[in-house]
Design an enzyme around this catalytic site. Structure first.
Site, PDB file in Angstrom:
ATOM      1  CG  ASP A   6      -3.799  -6.299  10.157  1.00  0.00           C
ATOM      2  OD1 ASP A   6      -3.780  -6.267   8.913  1.00  0.00           O
ATOM      3  OD2 ASP A   6      -4.789  -6.688  10.804  1.00  0.00           O
ATOM      4  CB  SER A   7      -4.225  -0.414  11.108  1.00  0.00           C
ATOM      5  OG  SER A   7      -4.023  -0.166   9.732  1.00  0.00           O
ATOM      6  N   GLY A  14      -8.906   5.445   3.162  1.00  0.00           N
ATOM      7  CA  GLY A  14      -9.731   4.527   3.935  1.00  0.00           C
ATOM      8  C   GLY A  14     -10.872   5.245   4.632  1.00  0.00           C
ATOM      9  CE1 TYR A  15     -14.694   1.891   6.860  1.00  0.00           C
ATOM     10  CE2 TYR A  15     -12.467   1.020   6.991  1.00  0.00           C
ATOM     11  CZ  TYR A  15     -13.811   0.836   6.733  1.00  0.00           C
ATOM     12  OH  TYR A  15     -14.272  -0.401   6.347  1.00  0.00           O
ATOM     13  CG  ASP A  16      -7.668   8.652   7.183  1.00  0.00           C
ATOM     14  OD1 ASP A  16      -7.792   7.851   8.141  1.00  0.00           O
ATOM     15  OD2 ASP A  16      -6.591   8.864   6.604  1.00  0.00           O
ATOM     16  CE  LYS A  72      -3.826   8.880   8.604  1.00  0.00           C
ATOM     17  NZ  LYS A  72      -4.207   8.272   7.310  1.00  0.00           N
ATOM     18  CE  LYS A 113      -2.058  -0.082   6.294  1.00  0.00           C
ATOM     19  NZ  LYS A 113      -2.158  -1.443   6.885  1.00  0.00           N
ATOM     20  CG  ASN A 119      -1.868   1.147   1.304  1.00  0.00           C
ATOM     21  OD1 ASN A 119      -1.604   2.225   0.782  1.00  0.00           O
ATOM     22  ND2 ASN A 119      -2.987   0.945   1.969  1.00  0.00           N
TER      23      ASN A 119
END
Length: 198
Positions: free
Chosen positions: A68-69, A152-154, A178, A13, A10
């Site tokens: 892993d998150s 993502g969900y940010d 962030k 990341k 990714n």
């Protein structure tokens, strides 16, 4: 300069980790992983992080970090959790994941939309020793996405600790903001002393 491989394909990341690591260990060269992607069949963040770190260490011969998150929503019993990337199916469609989660919470009032981002970072050293460290970032979910940043969900995550009249989603934060506060940053700061031997 000591090198460590980050076990992810990714690019978001990789960028985020390189920025976080540069703040804590500027002498450490974080390189991206280009090997085969292992099957993440663990049922916890720690298990999946270790699966990825072990694979990267074995493939490269370097010490390896893996994260892993995901997001854990209290009213959903901690889900999506380890299934965050696949919440809307195996295509790993981040927009579909976000929309499904918002739909599932559409009737849930703001005080009950508490959630936290969770990150577990695994370190597998060249000698085979292993460590895992967890970081949590508490907040709640907005009613709709806001902001072009993050991934993502940010865009729906509103971190705790902001002024009530100036709350923003992480999608509205700068990368620097962030990286200074995120679940990954919190986990990495706790992990940093373990990297001194590298």
């Amino acid at each position: 300069m000591p090198r460590i491989v980050l076990a992810t394909h990714n690019p978001h990341k990789v960028e985020e980790f390189q920025a976080i690591v540069a703040e804590v260990r500027p002498d450490l060269d974080v390189v991206a992983y280009d090997g085969p992607e292992p099957v993440e069949d663990g049922v916890t963040f720690a298990a999946n992080a270790l699966i990825k770190a072990r694979a990267a260490a074995a493939h490269t011969g370097l010490p390896a970090l893996a994260d892993d998150s995901g997001i854990a929503v209290d009213v959903l019993g901690g889900s999506p959790g380890v299934f965050s990337a696949y919440w809307a199916g195996h295509k790993k469609d981040s927009t579909a994941n976000l929309e499904l989660l918002l739909d599932q919470l559409s009737d849930v009032a703001d005080p009950h939309r508490t959630a936290q981002f969770v990150s577990v970072i695994a370190l597998v050293r060249s000698n085979g020793t292993e460590e895992t460290i967890e970081g949590r970032w508490p907040g709640r979910l907005a009613m709709q996405p806001a902001g072009p940043g993050g991934f993502g969900y940010d865009p729906i995550f509103v971190p705790d600790g902001q002024p009530a009249d100036a709350e923003r989603t992480v999608g509205e934060w700068s990368s620097a903001e962030k990286n200074a506060s995120s679940h990954r940053s919190r986990a990495f700061v706790a992990l940093a002393p373990l990297l001194e031997s590298l």
